[in-house]
Design a protein around this motif. Structure first.
Motif, short mmCIF file in Angstrom:
data_model
loop_
_atom_site.label_atom_id
_atom_site.label_comp_id
_atom_site.label_asym_id
_atom_site.label_seq_id
_atom_site.Cartn_x
_atom_site.Cartn_y
_atom_site.Cartn_z
N MET A 1 -0.33 0.65 12.53
CA MET A 1 -0.04 1.59 11.44
C MET A 1 0.60 2.86 11.98
SD MET A 1 -3.27 1.25 8.81
CE MET A 1 -4.51 1.74 10.02
N LEU A 2 0.09 3.36 13.10
CA LEU A 2 0.69 4.54 13.73
C LEU A 2 2.07 4.20 14.26
CD1 LEU A 2 0.64 7.42 14.91
CD2 LEU A 2 -0.59 6.50 16.90
N THR B 1 -11.02 -5.20 13.31
CA THR B 1 -10.82 -3.88 12.71
C THR B 1 -9.96 -4.05 11.47
OG1 THR B 1 -8.84 -3.46 14.06
CG2 THR B 1 -10.95 -2.70 14.94
N PHE B 2 -10.10 -3.14 10.52
CA PHE B 2 -9.30 -3.25 9.30
C PHE B 2 -9.28 -1.91 8.56
CE2 PHE B 2 -9.00 -4.30 4.68
CZ PHE B 2 -7.69 -4.77 4.70
N THR B 3 -8.11 -1.58 8.03
CA THR B 3 -7.97 -0.48 7.08
C THR B 3 -7.31 -1.04 5.83
OG1 THR B 3 -7.74 1.20 8.80
CG2 THR B 3 -6.93 1.77 6.62
N GLY B 4 -7.89 -0.75 4.67
CA GLY B 4 -7.34 -1.23 3.42
C GLY B 4 -7.21 -0.13 2.39
N ALA C 1 -3.05 5.35 7.89
CA ALA C 1 -2.76 4.61 6.66
C ALA C 1 -2.28 5.55 5.57
CB ALA C 1 -4.01 3.86 6.21
N ARG C 2 -2.95 6.67 5.42
CA ARG C 2 -2.59 7.63 4.37
C ARG C 2 -1.20 8.20 4.59
NH1 ARG C 2 -5.22 13.36 2.85
NH2 ARG C 2 -5.16 13.22 0.59
N SER C 3 -0.87 8.48 5.84
CA SER C 3 0.46 8.98 6.16
C SER C 3 1.51 7.90 5.93
CB SER C 3 0.50 9.46 7.62
OG SER C 3 1.81 9.88 7.97
N LEU D 1 -8.73 4.22 -3.24
CA LEU D 1 -9.60 4.43 -2.10
C LEU D 1 -9.01 3.84 -0.83
CD1 LEU D 1 -13.17 3.58 -3.52
CD2 LEU D 1 -12.04 5.81 -3.38
N LEU D 2 -9.32 4.48 0.27
CA LEU D 2 -9.02 3.96 1.61
C LEU D 2 -10.34 3.64 2.29
CD1 LEU D 2 -6.27 6.49 2.67
CD2 LEU D 2 -5.97 4.01 2.70
N VAL D 3 -10.42 2.47 2.89
CA VAL D 3 -11.62 2.07 3.64
C VAL D 3 -11.19 1.56 5.01
CG1 VAL D 3 -13.55 0.46 3.79
CG2 VAL D 3 -12.99 1.51 1.59
#
Length: 428
Positions: free
Chosen positions: A112-113, A296-299, A224-226, A308-310
């Motif tokens: 993601m980065l 690992t996971f970001t959703g 993720a937000r960026s 929402l981000l988790v």
């Protein structure tokens, strides 16, 4: 332009028809790449007594941080991850967290980065012929999309390989285009610092286990937000399946052909699996799995106007797809807790935003047109023109529209909203 006082609301409901269609896919077809070999030592079993306090003092404390108000449901008891976080993507409020700043191996969630750093650099139509040196240094056991040397790919092709198949080969080719792995890692670390993701130190651009390579649930959520501020990032992160260029072959008559093959997203909450349903409202983002990091996971998901981000890192429970199951439980809790918990921290804005100078990236535009190419089926996409969209999320979703915020992307009080992801309308 003046910053809007409210982010636009969204509707990202995944239809039952899509769920049914995805349930028909075989588990084998959706199998995730295996974990990579690890050259570094295993991380400690317990979090440090004190950690970073970026985003608030409570986020620097070990253990679970939550402040329930009247009527709030208790946190799910069957979450075993070493570290996790639940945050409101618009306001940046951290609703609950567990060892949020624990510096752990990130696996491919670090992509993601990588994507947030490099996506703006080239139009997606840019073509690149892969050299042998482009694929040098890929770690043993890496997840691959199938990039071949001496073949030509568009940047769009390569990003599909990064997001859908977590292809380390695609990452290395894009890194070569950016001046090499060393330059790319330096760019990633500089961008992490700009985002105030100070738990992160990148050593390899693909997230492959390397000594000293760490991040945290807090930082991965910032990435993720960026990234989700960028139109291309949102499109790639929500793509369930796409066509990827195959190898050029020559028949006996000397005629050359290059047939594409289908790739599918390894994010199980987006694509489903035999023991995991597509999560209603899911719109990305990125999964990972290595020896050191575990799963690992970001959703990101939307329900009733709330996004929402988790992030979940390394569940202790050794069950198939456990990282997705725990993420789904935390999403469920977060949506049920809307307005019933007091924030325990904040997702901070980038340094430039905090200084009152919104970044150019805030417009949501990455390099390129942002238009999907043939063969791509984003979550919001219309059914394929050839009628093959029946097996996938697009089967139950009418044509959608990407809607970006007009003007600045930062709210007052240094809160950073998520621009509209994808508006989904179910069939009548």
């Amino acid at each position: 332009m003046p910053a809007p006082k409210k982010a636009l609301r969204r509707s990202l409901t995944v239809t039952s028809a899509a769920l049914t269609a995805l349930a028909l896919l075989s588990p084998t077809a959706l199998a995730a790449p295996g974990p990579s070999a690890s050259p570094s030592a295993s991380p400690s079993a317990t979090p440090p007594a004190s950690m970073s306090t970026v985003g608030g003092a409570r986020l620097g404390k070990p253990g679970t941080q939550v402040e329930l108000a009247g009527g709030a449901p208790v946190l799910p008891k069957d979450v075993t991850a070493r570290s996790w976080i639940v945050a409101d993507a618009e306001s940046g409020d951290v609703l609950a967290a567990h060892n949020a700043h624990w510096r752990l191996a990130p696996a491919s969630t670090l992509k993601m980065l990588f994507a947030d750093t490099l996506l703006p650099k080239w139009p997606k139509t840019t073509k690149h012929k892969v050299e042998v040196s482009d694929l040098a240094g890929i770690g043993a056991g890496s997840s691959l999309v199938g990039v071949k040397e001496e073949e030509t790919y568009t940047v769009h092709d390569l990003w599909l390989g990064v997001f859908l198949r977590s292809g380390n080969d695609a990452v290395h080719v894009l890194s070569a285009m950016n001046g090499g792995v060393e330059q790319t890692v330096a760019d990633m670390n500089a961008h992490a610092e700009e985002l105030q993701a100070l738990d992160t130190h990148a050593v390899s651009p693909d997230g492959y286990d390397m000594p000293g390579q760490v991040s945290s649930a807090y930082d991965l959520t910032l990435f993720a937000r960026s990234g989700l501020q960028k139109k291309d990032f949102r499109e790639y992160a929500s793509t369930v399946r796409a066509k990827f260029p195959g190898e050029t072959k020559k028949d006996k008559k000397g005629k050359t052909t290059r047939k594409p093959f289908e790739i599918q997203n390894t994010n199980r909450l987006l694509a489903g699996d035999y023991d995991v349903d597509v999560y209603p409202g899911i719109a990305g983002v990125k999964n990972g799995n290595t020896t050191n990091a575990g799963a690992t996971f970001t959703g990101v998901a939307e329900r009733d106007g709330r996004v929402l981000l988790v992030t979940v890192m390394n569940p202790a429970k050794d069950e198939h797809n456990e990282v997705y199951k725990e993420t789904a439980r935390l999403f469920d809790w977060g949506f049920k807790s809307a307005g019933k918990v007091r924030p325990v921290g904040q997702l901070v804005a980038p340094r430039s935003a905090a200084q009152g100078s919104p970044s150019a990236e805030a417009s949501g535009e990455a390099g390129g047109t942002g238009k999907g190419a043939g063969g791509t089926k984003p979550v919001a996409g219309a059914p394929a023109a050839d009628g093959s969209g029946g097996v996938g999320v697009a089967a139950g979703i009418a044509a959608g529209a990407l809607v970006l915020l007009a003007g600045g992307a930062f709210l007052i009080n240094r809160k950073w909203p998520l621009p509209d992801l994808v508006r989904r309308r179910t069939r009548p």
